[in-house]
Design an enzyme around this catalytic site. Structure first.
Site, PDB file in Angstrom:
ATOM      1  N   PRO A   1     -25.653   6.245  -8.566  1.00 32.12           N
ATOM      2  CA  PRO A   1     -26.837   6.959  -8.040  1.00 32.12           C
ATOM      3  C   PRO A   1     -27.660   7.617  -9.163  1.00 32.12           C
ATOM      4  CG  PRO A   1     -24.900   7.476  -6.737  1.00 32.12           C
ATOM      5  CD  PRO A   1     -24.416   6.731  -7.952  1.00 32.12           C
ATOM      6  N   TYR A   2     -26.935   8.192 -10.141  1.00 29.42           N
ATOM      7  CA  TYR A   2     -27.598   8.848 -11.271  1.00 29.42           C
ATOM      8  C   TYR A   2     -28.380   7.820 -12.105  1.00 29.42           C
ATOM      9  CZ  TYR A   2     -27.805  11.117 -15.893  1.00 29.42           C
ATOM     10  OH  TYR A   2     -28.206  11.609 -17.107  1.00 29.42           O
ATOM     11  N   THR A   3     -27.752   6.679 -12.358  1.00 33.19           N
ATOM     12  CA  THR A   3     -28.412   5.645 -13.160  1.00 33.19           C
ATOM     13  C   THR A   3     -29.662   5.130 -12.445  1.00 33.19           C
ATOM     14  OG1 THR A   3     -26.243   5.027 -14.009  1.00 33.19           O
ATOM     15  CG2 THR A   3     -28.033   3.468 -14.390  1.00 33.19           C
TER      16      THR A   3
ATOM     17  N   LYS B   1     -32.352   7.813 -12.748  1.00 36.59           N
ATOM     18  CA  LYS B   1     -32.951   7.848 -14.093  1.00 36.59           C
ATOM     19  C   LYS B   1     -33.823   6.607 -14.323  1.00 36.59           C
ATOM     20  CE  LYS B   1     -31.990  11.011 -16.690  1.00 36.59           C
ATOM     21  NZ  LYS B   1     -32.727  12.325 -16.731  1.00 36.59           N
TER      22      LYS B   1
END
Ligand SMILES: NC(=O)c1ccc[n+]([C@@H]2O[C@H](COP(=O)([O-])OP(=O)(O)OC[C@H]3O[C@@H](n4cnc5c(N)ncnc54)[C@H](OP(=O)(O)O)[C@@H]3O)[C@@H](O)[C@H]2O)c1
Length: 218
Positions: A129-131, A134
């Site tokens: 989710p973070y990738t 970003k």
């Protein structure tokens, strides 16, 4: 030239604030708590409250007014869930980019993840989710009408900086880098013009930071 550091209370942000202060740059530290503003001001550092999740676009646009350069060193952190990843790392980033664009900021500097390419999604495991967040924040920035620099650091450590890095467009391998060295790179990025409209990865290496960055642009 005036610089706004958003996420100034973070590991990277604190090093950056100290380095900008030591170089007598004109800057403001953007933090989330009143007590942080007070303690920075007590040290002679300009500080302001800024929360990219809580502040709406109109508020962020007002808060970013007057700055030439904006650095986004914000991260929702590993202890929060995917909801914060969406509202801080994605929506918060994009709101701050829109607010910077509305203010005709001369450079927006994004502290991204090491590999925010679409092909990194599946390899990023729990950080997927973070990738993704970003990736789309970086894509939004590149398509916005604003000069940008996107810095992709390797795994961050709290070791003392060495002032030596390796820099490149995209590496095959992986690496780490002290937060202090990331801050030194950000200071170079934001106090010069030769790294505008580019993005690069950084890990610890053998070449002195300014020389490595200069050679990267050749
Ligand atoms: N960890 C890694 O290995 C790694 C690798 C590559 C890139 N990165 C990225 O590098 C950046 C900086 O890392 P770091 O170690 O300095 O992170 P950090 O110490 O967790 O600092 C992040 C900062 O973001 C602030 N923040 C969180 N939510 C916010 C919001 N809604 N509005 C404004 N500020 C907010 C935090 O404020 P408080 O201090 O008030 O909590 C904190 O000061 C992050 O974006 C991270 O995603 C990390």
């Amino acid at each position: 030239m005036s610089i706004l550091v958003i996420g100034a209370n973070g590991g990277v942000g604190q090093h950056l604030v100290n380095q900008l202060k030591d170089s007598n740059e004109s800057f403001t530290a953007g933090v989330r708590k009143e007590e942080q503003v007070k303690s920075l001001k007590d040290k002679g550092i300009e500080a302001t409250l800024i929360d990219v999740e809580a502040d709406d676009l109109a508020t962020l646009t007002e808060k970013i007014k007057g700055y030439d350069k904006v650095i986004f060193s914000v991260g929702s952190g590993g202890s929060t869930g995917a909801d914060k990843t969406i509202s801080v790392d994605l929506d918060g980033a994009i709101k701050s980019i829109k607010a910077s664009e509305a203010n005709h900021v001369k450079q927006y500097v994004m502290v991204s993840t090491y590999d925010s390419r679409r092909e990194a999604f599946d390899a990023s495991g729990d950080l997927k989710p973070y990738t993704i967040a970003k990736h789309y924040a970086d894509e939004y920035l590149k398509q916005a009408n604003i000069p940008y620099t996107i810095v992709h650091p390797g795994g961050l450590t709290d070791e003392a900086g060495t002032n030596k890095i390796e820099v490149g467009a995209f590496f095959e391998g992986r690496g780490t880098i002290p937060r202090e060295d990331v801050a030194t790179v950000l200071k170079e990025v934001v106090t010069t013009d030769y790294l505008l409209n580019t993005e690069f990865q950084i890990i610890s290496g053998e070449e002195e930071i300014t020389s490595a960055l200069t050679n990267f642009t050749k």
